[in-house]
Scaffold this motif. Structure first.
Motif, PDB file in Angstrom:
ATOM      1  N   MET A 336      53.620  74.156  44.482  1.00  0.00           N
ATOM      2  CA  MET A 336      54.197  74.249  43.139  1.00  0.00           C
ATOM      3  C   MET A 336      54.475  72.850  42.584  1.00  0.00           C
ATOM      4  SD  MET A 336      55.087  76.052  40.593  1.00  0.00           S
ATOM      5  CE  MET A 336      55.131  77.738  41.233  1.00  0.00           C
ATOM      6  N   ALA A 337      54.975  71.963  43.430  1.00  0.00           N
ATOM      7  CA  ALA A 337      55.254  70.593  42.980  1.00  0.00           C
ATOM      8  C   ALA A 337      53.986  69.902  42.500  1.00  0.00           C
ATOM      9  CB  ALA A 337      55.903  69.800  44.110  1.00  0.00           C
ATOM     10  N   MET A 338      52.875  70.104  43.218  1.00  0.00           N
ATOM     11  CA  MET A 338      51.633  69.475  42.803  1.00  0.00           C
ATOM     12  C   MET A 338      51.086  70.100  41.510  1.00  0.00           C
ATOM     13  SD  MET A 338      51.188  67.012  44.901  1.00  0.00           S
ATOM     14  CE  MET A 338      52.967  66.907  44.692  1.00  0.00           C
ATOM     15  N   ARG A 339      51.339  71.395  41.334  1.00  0.00           N
ATOM     16  CA  ARG A 339      50.925  72.050  40.082  1.00  0.00           C
ATOM     17  C   ARG A 339      51.734  71.503  38.909  1.00  0.00           C
ATOM     18  NH1 ARG A 339      46.919  73.991  37.133  1.00  0.00           N
ATOM     19  NH2 ARG A 339      47.638  75.539  35.613  1.00  0.00           N
ATOM     20  N   LEU A 340      53.030  71.308  39.111  1.00  0.00           N
ATOM     21  CA  LEU A 340      53.862  70.734  38.059  1.00  0.00           C
ATOM     22  C   LEU A 340      53.425  69.308  37.747  1.00  0.00           C
ATOM     23  CD1 LEU A 340      57.415  72.002  39.085  1.00  0.00           C
ATOM     24  CD2 LEU A 340      55.955  72.861  37.245  1.00  0.00           C
ATOM     25  N   CYS A 341      53.071  68.563  38.769  1.00  0.00           N
ATOM     26  CA  CYS A 341      52.578  67.192  38.550  1.00  0.00           C
ATOM     27  C   CYS A 341      51.326  67.213  37.688  1.00  0.00           C
ATOM     28  CB  CYS A 341      52.273  66.515  39.891  1.00  0.00           C
ATOM     29  SG  CYS A 341      53.716  65.875  40.739  1.00  0.00           S
ATOM     30  N   ALA A 342      50.422  68.132  37.993  1.00  0.00           N
ATOM     31  CA  ALA A 342      49.179  68.211  37.219  1.00  0.00           C
ATOM     32  C   ALA A 342      49.465  68.560  35.765  1.00  0.00           C
ATOM     33  CB  ALA A 342      48.252  69.252  37.846  1.00  0.00           C
ATOM     34  N   ALA A 343      50.433  69.462  35.540  1.00  0.00           N
ATOM     35  CA  ALA A 343      50.732  69.897  34.178  1.00  0.00           C
ATOM     36  C   ALA A 343      51.527  68.853  33.392  1.00  0.00           C
ATOM     37  CB  ALA A 343      51.512  71.206  34.223  1.00  0.00           C
ATOM     38  N   LEU A 344      52.378  68.089  34.109  1.00  0.00           N
ATOM     39  CA  LEU A 344      53.314  67.197  33.415  1.00  0.00           C
ATOM     40  C   LEU A 344      53.047  65.718  33.651  1.00  0.00           C
ATOM     41  CD1 LEU A 344      56.574  69.170  34.306  1.00  0.00           C
ATOM     42  CD2 LEU A 344      55.236  69.312  32.188  1.00  0.00           C
ATOM     43  N   SER A 345      51.965  65.399  34.346  1.00  0.00           N
ATOM     44  CA  SER A 345      51.694  64.013  34.728  1.00  0.00           C
ATOM     45  C   SER A 345      51.681  63.059  33.548  1.00  0.00           C
ATOM     46  CB  SER A 345      50.363  63.922  35.480  1.00  0.00           C
ATOM     47  OG  SER A 345      50.121  62.596  35.897  1.00  0.00           O
ATOM     48  N   ALA A 346      50.955  63.397  32.504  1.00  0.00           N
ATOM     49  CA  ALA A 346      50.851  62.506  31.344  1.00  0.00           C
ATOM     50  C   ALA A 346      52.193  62.366  30.633  1.00  0.00           C
ATOM     51  CB  ALA A 346      49.790  63.024  30.386  1.00  0.00           C
ATOM     52  N   ARG A 347      52.889  63.482  30.464  1.00  0.00           N
ATOM     53  CA  ARG A 347      54.156  63.437  29.726  1.00  0.00           C
ATOM     54  C   ARG A 347      55.227  62.647  30.479  1.00  0.00           C
ATOM     55  NH1 ARG A 347      56.313  65.674  25.417  1.00  0.00           N
ATOM     56  NH2 ARG A 347      58.589  65.923  25.314  1.00  0.00           N
ATOM     57  N   LEU A 348      55.262  62.783  31.815  1.00  0.00           N
ATOM     58  CA  LEU A 348      56.290  62.126  32.615  1.00  0.00           C
ATOM     59  C   LEU A 348      55.818  60.819  33.243  1.00  0.00           C
ATOM     60  CD1 LEU A 348      57.890  65.220  34.401  1.00  0.00           C
ATOM     61  CD2 LEU A 348      58.611  64.074  32.298  1.00  0.00           C
ATOM     62  N   ASN A 349      54.571  60.437  32.944  1.00  0.00           N
ATOM     63  CA  ASN A 349      54.027  59.180  33.462  1.00  0.00           C
ATOM     64  C   ASN A 349      54.099  59.119  34.987  1.00  0.00           C
ATOM     65  OD1 ASN A 349      52.816  56.643  33.171  1.00  0.00           O
ATOM     66  ND2 ASN A 349      54.798  55.580  33.126  1.00  0.00           N
ATOM     67  N   LEU A 350      53.588  60.151  35.644  1.00  0.00           N
ATOM     68  CA  LEU A 350      53.587  60.224  37.100  1.00  0.00           C
ATOM     69  C   LEU A 350      52.350  59.532  37.660  1.00  0.00           C
ATOM     70  CD1 LEU A 350      54.593  63.986  37.466  1.00  0.00           C
ATOM     71  CD2 LEU A 350      56.095  61.996  37.644  1.00  0.00           C
ATOM     72  N   ASP A 351      52.548  58.674  38.666  1.00  0.00           N
ATOM     73  CA  ASP A 351      51.401  57.994  39.288  1.00  0.00           C
ATOM     74  C   ASP A 351      51.141  58.571  40.674  1.00  0.00           C
ATOM     75  OD1 ASP A 351      53.336  56.916  40.952  1.00  0.00           O
ATOM     76  OD2 ASP A 351      53.355  54.954  39.965  1.00  0.00           O
ATOM     77  N   ALA A 352      50.174  57.990  41.374  1.00  0.00           N
ATOM     78  CA  ALA A 352      49.778  58.515  42.689  1.00  0.00           C
ATOM     79  C   ALA A 352      50.927  58.440  43.683  1.00  0.00           C
ATOM     80  CB  ALA A 352      48.568  57.744  43.211  1.00  0.00           C
ATOM     81  N   SER A 353      51.711  57.355  43.627  1.00  0.00           N
ATOM     82  CA  SER A 353      52.849  57.212  44.534  1.00  0.00           C
ATOM     83  C   SER A 353      53.892  58.285  44.262  1.00  0.00           C
ATOM     84  CB  SER A 353      53.471  55.823  44.387  1.00  0.00           C
ATOM     85  OG  SER A 353      54.592  55.680  45.246  1.00  0.00           O
ATOM     86  N   ASP A 354      54.145  58.597  42.986  1.00  0.00           N
ATOM     87  CA  ASP A 354      55.093  59.664  42.638  1.00  0.00           C
ATOM     88  C   ASP A 354      54.656  60.990  43.247  1.00  0.00           C
ATOM     89  OD1 ASP A 354      56.817  58.104  41.024  1.00  0.00           O
ATOM     90  OD2 ASP A 354      55.479  58.319  39.308  1.00  0.00           O
TER      91      ASP A 354
END
Length: 491
Positions: A336-354
């Protein structure tokens, strides 16, 4: 069925024992002890180990045997390195040790010693290309690693202790220069070492650890784990020049230098400075894992090439078995965490380390309940920082600990903590599947409410996370009835 294995490393300066409980391909550290025996002390004159140094080693090993018996050791793996390898009476001493302690030592060649150091590093650090070195008391090992494979390895017959005995009588300044020259001459015998130019250096042993501790004290920094700590390679020359201006007594009072190392620290750094001048590394990493861990992984994996495919994944799985984490539940939260990252990555500016930190936190957070269900977040954070977890940099492990604690004092930790809470809420409390999550317009996160989750969501334990996410990250969770087409697709 598990069994306990005691790995003993009889070195030229110190003797160490690590006891591990092994069950299949998983392991658990049980006990660790070290004693300074100075086995190679006094060996330079006639290349014979002295009676005094052998007696010290035997007394130490008898204690180790007693401690191993108390810890119900099933299997002993004793190895010896340069002192027994180089001494003219090494074989006689080995037999005497065996008779008086019952431990049958395997004397490693220099190349074997370097290989086990490599195995200890490659299975515990997320680095693909590097030069690995281990400055011991009577030898120094060096190995070239490319794409996590051992390319070449060699042993130089000089270490911090025997170089001090060779040149100490000439005074500190001359001793350091002569030790450096001797190391450079020995290194030149192995021209392949130049292939490691500009690669990071990874240091095993007391010299590298002492240097890192000095750097931390001098820069007023703290790190929860020394393993994987990075410092500038230029610091080696700087500190060597400072230390050789000091008396041994003054060095003994410095934070970071053990009293028994104060006399030999400069000759150890002289060897290291030679490596730095030759290879021009961008940085220096410290490894707390070496020969004993290399032997452990060979024993554990039982392969001709005992290298784990992924340091982080292997370490996480081992940790989960150790603290009895339910892998199905942890996997559901992580997915679920990885799905949220995929959905919100651009908005929250998540990088590979995050993403890596969040995935790791999701896999490990439940460990706190092994200690006690109350304050389980604090327990989990402590275990993350102080257990044998590998595969991330020290700062990333510190961030994982903050995330599992749901620590909101630092912006990055707060963001990832909220995502972990949201993942737990959706996956565990509401039973939402990752494919039921999608990105909506603006800051909207859509949750397919096939089971009318909207009606029960507010009554769940951590329903407040939806409001916390909205306030802190401007992300709104919206429950929507899926269309018939979406339902067909999901099936």
């Amino acid at each position: 069925m598990s069994n306990r294995v005691a790995i003993v490393d009889l070195g030229s300066n110190s003797c160490r024992m690590s006891i591990f409980e092994i069950d299949g391909e998983s392991y658990r550290p049980v006990y660790e002890v070290k004693q300074n025996v100075r086995l190679a002390e006094g060996m330079m004159g006639n290349r014979r180990l002295t009676d005094a140094s052998v007696e010290r080693a035997i007394a130490c090993l008898r204690q180790f045997v007693r401690q191993g018996t108390l810890h119900e050791v099933d299997e002993w793996m004793p190895v010896a390195t340069a002192a027994l390898r180089q001494a003219e009476n090494g074989e006689d001493v080995r037999r005497r040790i065996e008779e008086e302690t019952g431990l049958g030592f395997r004397v490693l060649t220099g190349e074997e010693e370097a290989r086990y150091g490599f195995l200890g590093v490659v299975n515990t650090m997320p680095i693909h290309d590097a030069v690995i070195f281990d400055i011991g008391g009577a030898s120094s090992e060096i190995a070239l690693m490319r794409d996590r494979a051992l390319i070449r390895a060699a042993s130089l017959p000089y270490g911090a202790l025997n170089l001090r005995e060779m040149f100490g009588r000439y005074g500190e300044q001359s001793c350091v220069k002569m030790a450096s020259d001797q190391a450079a001459e020995a290194l030149a015998v192995h021209p392949w070492v130049q292939e490691g130019e500009l690669l990071p250096l990874i240091g095993l042993g007391g010299t590298a650890r002492a240097l890192a501790k000095l750097f931390l004290a001098e820069t007023h920094r703290k790190t929860p784990r020394l393993h994987g700590f990075e410092l500038p390679a230029s610091y080696v020359e700087v500190k060597l020049k400072q230390l050789q201006q000091m008396s041994v007594n003054k060095r003994r009072k410095m934070k970071g230098i053990a009293k028994h190392r104060a006399e030999i620290i400069t000759t150890g750094l002289a060897v290291l400075a030679t490596f730095v001048r030759t290879l021009k590394p961008p940085s220096l990493f410290v490894s707390r894992c070496g020969i004993r861990e290399g032997l452990l992984f060979e024993r554990l994996l039982g392969a001709a090439d005992p290298v784990v495919p992924s340091v982080l994944e292997f370490s996480v799985r081992n940790f989960q078995r150790h603290f009895r984490i339910d892998r199905a539940a942890a996997g559901a939260v992580a997915d679920m965490a990885m799905r949220l990252c995929a959905a919100l990555s651009a908005r929250l500016n998540l990088d590979a380390s995050d993403r890596l930190v969040l995935w790791t936190a999701a896999q490990l957070e439940a460990a706190g309940a092994f200690v006690h269900p109350e304050r389980w977040r604090d327990h989990a954070a402590y275990l993350v920082l102080h257990s044998d977890l590998y595969g991330l940099r020290p700062a990333e492990w510190q961030l994982v600990a903050q995330v599992v604690r749901f620590d909101h004092r630092e912006p990055r930790a707060k963001k990832l903590s909220l995502l972990l809470r949201l993942s737990r809420w959706l996956a565990l409390e509401l039973g939402v599947e990752p494919h039921e999550i999608s990105k909506g317009k603006g800051g909207e996160l859509q949750v397919a409410a096939r089971r009318k989750l909207r009606d029960i969501a507010e009554d769940t334990a951590d329903a407040k996370v939806a409001e916390d996410i909205r306030k802190a990250l401007q992300i709104t969770c919206v429950f929507r009835e899926p269309s018939s087409a979406a339902l067909t697709s999901a099936r």
